[in-house]
Scaffold this active site. Structure first.
Site, PDB file in Angstrom:
ATOM      1  N   GLU A  46     -25.323  41.830  23.027  1.00 23.33           N
ATOM      2  CA  GLU A  46     -24.635  43.086  23.312  1.00 23.33           C
ATOM      3  C   GLU A  46     -24.470  43.211  24.819  1.00 23.33           C
ATOM      4  O   GLU A  46     -25.448  43.127  25.555  1.00 23.33           O
ATOM      5  CB  GLU A  46     -25.485  44.274  22.836  1.00 23.33           C
ATOM      6  CG  GLU A  46     -25.144  44.837  21.489  1.00 23.33           C
ATOM      7  CD  GLU A  46     -26.058  46.012  21.171  1.00 23.33           C
ATOM      8  OE1 GLU A  46     -26.187  46.923  22.016  1.00 23.33           O
ATOM      9  OE2 GLU A  46     -26.654  45.995  20.097  1.00 23.33           O
ATOM     10  N   ASP A  57     -28.941  56.544  26.691  1.00 26.79           N
ATOM     11  CA  ASP A  57     -29.778  55.545  27.336  1.00 26.79           C
ATOM     12  C   ASP A  57     -30.899  56.172  28.139  1.00 26.79           C
ATOM     13  O   ASP A  57     -30.741  57.228  28.764  1.00 26.79           O
ATOM     14  CB  ASP A  57     -28.927  54.657  28.250  1.00 26.79           C
ATOM     15  CG  ASP A  57     -27.922  53.833  27.467  1.00 26.79           C
ATOM     16  OD1 ASP A  57     -28.324  53.285  26.424  1.00 26.79           O
ATOM     17  OD2 ASP A  57     -26.749  53.743  27.884  1.00 26.79           O
TER      18      ASP A  57
END
Length: 257
Positions: A46, A57
């Site tokens: 990824e 995140d």
């Protein structure tokens, strides 16, 4: 056939996918990191598209994105770096990024460039599912790029089944509703969530991500899904070592403890 489908047809368990942020640890490091991980036997990679407000995140990936942006990384630059990557890399490649940079690039242009450089799937955490069905799915199917959706412990069974029916590739099963970041263990509540989703007998395979950084979390993910996605710990090790081989060596050691 899309490389993601080929991977899951060939390997139903024990899959390892690693995430890193494009432009980190150095502005032009993405192709070398991908080639290193493919050479070392990682099943899928990824590649994060850095964004100034990455809401899903944690601090490690936020810091990597900030450094990448300061170094001049952009979606256009990433596509330029990925030109030719398919000359020597066969594993599935997935881009993970937020809606705003992709929208500014242009949806059709984005999926066309994904197809041109050999991207197999994309993950857009803040893409509304209704917008995906109406606007994005036709483009993704036209260019043979799978749009991978995330589910969390708060996602209803009805919605999980709806996502399963209307996507392809795999389902990204987030271990918790928190942001990304390493965890020492998956507690009984998370284990029950994993088991419950497994009992839904979904059409798509599942990958578990967020929090995997040691043997306990890795084995738990691999026991309850096709495999595990590791991001924050690998990104942190890239930051420390500035070398993909060294970072992977350290990560594999961590996963034995």
């Amino acid at each position: 056939m899309n490389r993601i489908n080929l991977l899951f047809a060939r390997k139903q368990s024990g899959i390892l996918s690693l995430y890193f942020c494009a432009g980190h640890p150095t502005p032009d490091s993405a192709p070398a990191i991908i080639r290193t991980l493919a050479r070392r036997g990682v099943d899928m990679v990824e590649v994060g598209i850095p964004f100034s407000d990455p809401m899903a995140d944690g601090p490690v990936i936020q810091d990597a994105a900030t450094k990448a942006l300061r170094g001049g990384m952009s979606l256009l630059r990433l596509f330029e770096q990925l030109d030719g990557i398919r000359n020597d890399v066969d594993i599935p490649l997935v881009l993970m990024g937020y809606l705003n940079p992709i929208m500014q690039f242009g949806f059709e242009a984005f999926f066309r460039r994904c197809h041109d450089v050999g991207i197999d799937g994309v993950i857009i955490p803040d893409l509304p599912f209704a917008d995906y069905l109406r606007d994005i799915r036709p483009l993704a199917e036209q260019y043979d790029v799978h749009v991978v959706m995330l589910i969390t412990p708060e996602t209803s069974d009805e919605r999980i089944r709806f996502i399963d029916e209307n996507t392809n590739g795999f389902i990204y099963m987030v271990s918790s509703a928190a942001t990304t970041g390493a965890q020492r263990e998956f507690d009984a509540q998370k284990q029950a969530y994993f088991s419950h989703v497994q009992e839904l007998c979904l059409r798509n395979p599942r990958m578990i991500g967020f929090g995997i950084s040691n043997r306990q979390t890795l084995e738990s993910a691999q026991a309850n899904a096709a495999g595990a996605i590791i991001g924050s710990r690998f990104v942190a090790l890239l930051d420390e070592t500035a070398d993909a081989d060294a970072a992977l060596d350290r990560l594999l050691q961590d996963l034995q403890q």
